[in-house]
Design a protein around this motif. Structure first.
Motif, PDB file in Angstrom:
ATOM      1  N   GLY B 131     -19.849  -3.788 -28.803  1.00 16.63           N
ATOM      2  CA  GLY B 131     -19.448  -4.041 -30.186  1.00 16.63           C
ATOM      3  C   GLY B 131     -20.550  -4.706 -30.992  1.00 16.63           C
ATOM      4  O   GLY B 131     -21.516  -5.252 -30.435  1.00 16.63           O
ATOM      5  N   PRO B 132     -20.405  -4.687 -32.324  1.00 15.93           N
ATOM      6  CA  PRO B 132     -21.426  -5.288 -33.201  1.00 15.93           C
ATOM      7  C   PRO B 132     -21.721  -6.745 -32.834  1.00 15.93           C
ATOM      8  O   PRO B 132     -22.881  -7.183 -32.913  1.00 15.93           O
ATOM      9  CB  PRO B 132     -20.776  -5.207 -34.597  1.00 15.93           C
ATOM     10  CG  PRO B 132     -19.814  -4.064 -34.506  1.00 15.93           C
ATOM     11  CD  PRO B 132     -19.318  -4.059 -33.090  1.00 15.93           C
ATOM     12  N   THR B 133     -20.703  -7.487 -32.415  1.00  9.26           N
ATOM     13  CA  THR B 133     -20.890  -8.914 -32.134  1.00  9.26           C
ATOM     14  C   THR B 133     -21.698  -9.177 -30.867  1.00  9.26           C
ATOM     15  O   THR B 133     -22.132 -10.303 -30.638  1.00  9.26           O
ATOM     16  CB  THR B 133     -19.522  -9.614 -32.010  1.00  9.26           C
ATOM     17  OG1 THR B 133     -18.687  -8.825 -31.143  1.00  9.26           O
ATOM     18  CG2 THR B 133     -18.862  -9.749 -33.373  1.00  9.26           C
ATOM     19  N   LEU B 134     -21.889  -8.154 -30.047  1.00  6.84           N
ATOM     20  CA  LEU B 134     -22.765  -8.354 -28.894  1.00  6.84           C
ATOM     21  C   LEU B 134     -24.223  -8.446 -29.360  1.00  6.84           C
ATOM     22  O   LEU B 134     -25.047  -9.132 -28.753  1.00  6.84           O
ATOM     23  CB  LEU B 134     -22.612  -7.203 -27.895  1.00  6.84           C
ATOM     24  CG  LEU B 134     -23.359  -7.381 -26.575  1.00  6.84           C
ATOM     25  CD1 LEU B 134     -22.652  -8.437 -25.715  1.00  6.84           C
ATOM     26  CD2 LEU B 134     -23.454  -6.074 -25.792  1.00  6.84           C
ATOM     27  N   PHE B 135     -24.520  -7.769 -30.442  1.00  5.88           N
ATOM     28  CA  PHE B 135     -25.891  -7.708 -30.950  1.00  5.88           C
ATOM     29  C   PHE B 135     -26.208  -8.900 -31.849  1.00  5.88           C
ATOM     30  O   PHE B 135     -27.341  -9.371 -31.883  1.00  5.88           O
ATOM     31  CB  PHE B 135     -26.102  -6.398 -31.721  1.00  5.88           C
ATOM     32  CG  PHE B 135     -25.948  -5.185 -30.857  1.00  5.88           C
ATOM     33  CD1 PHE B 135     -27.059  -4.615 -30.242  1.00  5.88           C
ATOM     34  CD2 PHE B 135     -24.690  -4.636 -30.607  1.00  5.88           C
ATOM     35  CE1 PHE B 135     -26.920  -3.500 -29.424  1.00  5.88           C
ATOM     36  CE2 PHE B 135     -24.550  -3.520 -29.794  1.00  5.88           C
ATOM     37  CZ  PHE B 135     -25.650  -2.958 -29.194  1.00  5.88           C
ATOM     38  N   GLU B 136     -25.155  -9.342 -32.562  1.00  9.26           N
ATOM     39  CA  GLU B 136     -25.368 -10.443 -33.490  1.00  9.26           C
ATOM     40  C   GLU B 136     -24.011 -11.034 -33.838  1.00  9.26           C
ATOM     41  O   GLU B 136     -23.075 -10.308 -34.169  1.00  9.26           O
ATOM     42  CB  GLU B 136     -26.042  -9.919 -34.767  1.00  9.26           C
ATOM     43  CG  GLU B 136     -26.246 -10.992 -35.813  1.00  9.26           C
ATOM     44  CD  GLU B 136     -27.049 -10.486 -37.006  1.00  9.26           C
ATOM     45  OE1 GLU B 136     -27.554  -9.348 -36.956  1.00  9.26           O
ATOM     46  OE2 GLU B 136     -27.153 -11.233 -37.990  1.00  9.26           O
ATOM     47  N   LYS B 137     -23.917 -12.355 -33.739  1.00 12.12           N
ATOM     48  CA  LYS B 137     -22.642 -12.996 -34.051  1.00 12.12           C
ATOM     49  C   LYS B 137     -22.937 -14.285 -34.806  1.00 12.12           C
ATOM     50  O   LYS B 137     -23.731 -15.101 -34.346  1.00 12.12           O
ATOM     51  CB  LYS B 137     -21.881 -13.307 -32.758  1.00 12.12           C
ATOM     52  CG  LYS B 137     -20.443 -13.724 -32.988  1.00 12.12           C
ATOM     53  CD  LYS B 137     -19.726 -13.852 -31.643  1.00 12.12           C
ATOM     54  CE  LYS B 137     -18.268 -14.204 -31.837  1.00 12.12           C
ATOM     55  NZ  LYS B 137     -17.581 -14.325 -30.534  1.00 12.12           N
TER      56      LYS B 137
END
Lengths: 408, 408
Positions: B131-137
């Motif tokens: 998911g997007p949050t694995l890359f940036e959160k």
């Protein structure tokens, strides 16, 4: 009730519909070809009989269990609904849709919601039960049934460790839908709820994704969410003597309307599987008193060998629950594993939806559960979070309806 | 990893266990006989390949979908877990248990929780997505992956009518488990969660009891909870050209680690089935633009006939979603019906867990959903209550692991 199978339902009614249809060409549908070649009759469990199906019937793979509250005070409306339910249940278990299906000219809702069209009966059984609150609630004799309440239909006592959620407990009426295809079971409960609109309301429901007990001891014993075989010594559905002794209520036991019926106790048992999964195999096996692989009791070699109770840990589940340690008490189990997503702590909300049938809960479930709740090693890993008890009447004779003897 | 099938697992390890066992006779179990004669290999879907299984694979009957949050900042631990997951996934999909099973001398927990012992592979597939949050959160590049985030892995926009529950949306990693037996799917997710303890935590999970779309257009089209056939025009799993055009990300599309992968969009769509069930057949059919029985589009005769879009109501679901009205845009659907008990108002918490795979959500799901959310007649009967998007990497080559190209 239509005699058409679900496969042809809307195909047939499409012609009727088209005659008065308002949206032009394309509304006429043709009979569904249905590439599934299983015959409906092959996999249908007979609905009518001396006992309700779904008790001694070989346990199907999936469950949808629903508890209903009766929301009317009108006895006649309740009886009318039970008659409609009976007709629908006979249709669904036979692999047929309910009613005239397409709703005449398209201006009415279809009688059947349609999501089971094209599916075989999948050994669907529908089993009804009447809870204590149907007979009396808040001191009120709601439907003139108080005098007919069986003594065996007790209010279950509080057991040590119980942490029951009222929103997952009780219910005036229950329906157990079991089938090898969950879509068939869900379809049946949904349509009963729909037919009962204004008379009953779903109080709670529970899906079970895998059976944890069988009534067919010659087949592979299913495993519960602890990974252990469950129900090795369950009552066989073909053991007429044991069924008469332990499961079917006799005429002399109580009110005549329950002769040939049975008492259902359901318990939603949350399993703390994350904790369980971090305990040693030794501890797990000690908890049951059986091995995890073969399922043999300690001191025995094979799963189905006699259980030498004195070889099992004193607080092991099998030792405490075994008939030999309980004066021969047995219950017929029909439970299912459930997983309802996760709780707020990232743990799977999973466990066992325990279902047991018996002749008299006072002498069977209550005796066993008092003992287990007090001493079972397994209590470290489980918690009872929902509960219900219902009197399941005998089977419906052709022309009769669910509970007809109760309401006569 | 053991090469033993699940049928023999604890039988085999029982011997090891007995050598150091502390509880005397009876602990040695023998190999399970297993009365189920299906061969494991017959029903196993290959795990390794150019693409992940579970996308073009013929849709299995049941689903357990889990979204995980990564709870560590340690990139090396995350990679280690992904390697362990990959080994476990290869074992489970092959019908094997995970690890050495019995935990040596019984003093350790078994590596595998055991509830799938004796069950065939049931065509299990396990498909991972990031998911997007694995890359940036929260603006933080958690694992040094920010630069590798594909442009196509957008944060989904807000669509009209969305009523998303954060507790049922998002997730750093997802795993889609599909199998013909739900116990096999649940077992896989549970064991992945267990293996990932300390690295990931289950954020939410969803069971699906019946598929609503197939990728095998030659077979019977499944029906959704509205009772309508769903996915008639879905992309066939055998249509390599359509898969390349619409489903598999190409090397030129974005980062090389996603070449051969696909983007997964999931939406938990609550269906207001009690309302739907009280609407006329005509209204139901107008909503879809298809008949309920045969599933033919208005103006067409049979389900699979070409759809004459101008004959369908302007706000009908099929007209709005059809490729011919959207410049040829298609998505591969793999959704499942769900029923999660009842809500506080006695209504079934039921609907569609929508799953779609595509090459670029910006050009596919977002385009279609913007149109549907604005105009679809069906919006009267549904609400989107959960959502997620993940980048599913290409398949694992032997010796590789899930996401190896991303972390290399």
């Amino acid at each position: 009730m239509t005699g058409l199978s679900r496969r042809r339902l809307f195909g047939y009614s499409g012609a009727t519909l088209a005659a008065g249809a308002a949206v032009g060409a394309g509304l006429v549908s043709v009979a569904q070809a249905g590439e599934d070649h299983r015959s409906a009759d092959e996999e249908a469990v007979p609905f009518h009989g001396a006992h309700q199906a779904g008790i001694a019937t070989p346990v199907q793979d999936r469950l949808h269990f629903a508890a209903f509250d009766v929301v009317t005070d009108d006895r006649a409306r309740l009886i009318r609904m039970l008659k409609e339910w009976t007709a629908a249940a006979a249709a669904f278990t036979g692999g047929h849709p309910y009613g005239s299906a397409a709703g005449g000219l398209g201006e009415a809702p279809p009688d059947d919601t349609g999501e089971a069209l094209g599916l075989p009966p999948a050994r669907l059984t529908l089993t009804i039960g009447f809870g204590p609150t149907l007979f009396e609630k808040d001191g009120k004799d709601r439907f003139g049934l108080r005098a007919k309440r069986p003594a065996a239909l007790i209010d279950l006592p509080h057991f040590p460790g119980d942490n029951l959620d009222p929103a997952r407990s009780g219910g005036d009426i229950c329906v157990q839908a079991c089938a090898d295809d969950p879509q068939v079971a869900v379809h049946a409960i949904r349509n009963l709820a729909r037919i009962g609109f204004g008379v009953v309301s779903v109080r709670w429901s529970q899906l079970g994704f895998g059976k944890t007990s069988s009534t067919t001891p010659d087949r592979q014993t299913p495993r519960n969410m602890f990974g252990f075989k469950d129900g090795t010594r369950n009552i066989a559905g073909t053991d007429a003597k044991a069924l008469d002794q332990h499961v079917w209520a006799a005429g002399a036991d109580g009110p005549s309307w329950m002769a040939g019926g049975s008492y259902l106790v359901a318990r939603r048992i949350r399993m703390h599987i994350e904790t369980w999964d971090r305990t040693s195999l030794q501890e797990q096996q000690d908890t049951f008193g059986r091995t995890k692989g073969e399922g043999n009791a300690y001191g025995a070699k094979r799963e189905h060998d006699p259980v030498p109770l004195d070889k099992l840990p004193a607080d092991s589940h099998v030792r405490l629950a075994h008939p030999d340690g309980n004066g021969g008490v047995r219950i017929l189990r029909r439970g299912y594993s459930f997983t309802d997503g996760t709780d707020g702590l990232g743990r799977l909300d999973a466990g066992l939806f325990f279902i047991a049938y018996q002749r008299d809960p006072r002498k069977q479930f209550v005796v066993l559960q008092n003992k287990l709740a007090a001493s079972d090693h397994m209590n470290e890993y489980i918690q009872h979070v929902g509960s219900g008890i219902w009197a399941c009447p005998p089977g419906v004779r052709k022309g009769g309806f669910w509970g007809d003897a109760l309401f006569s």
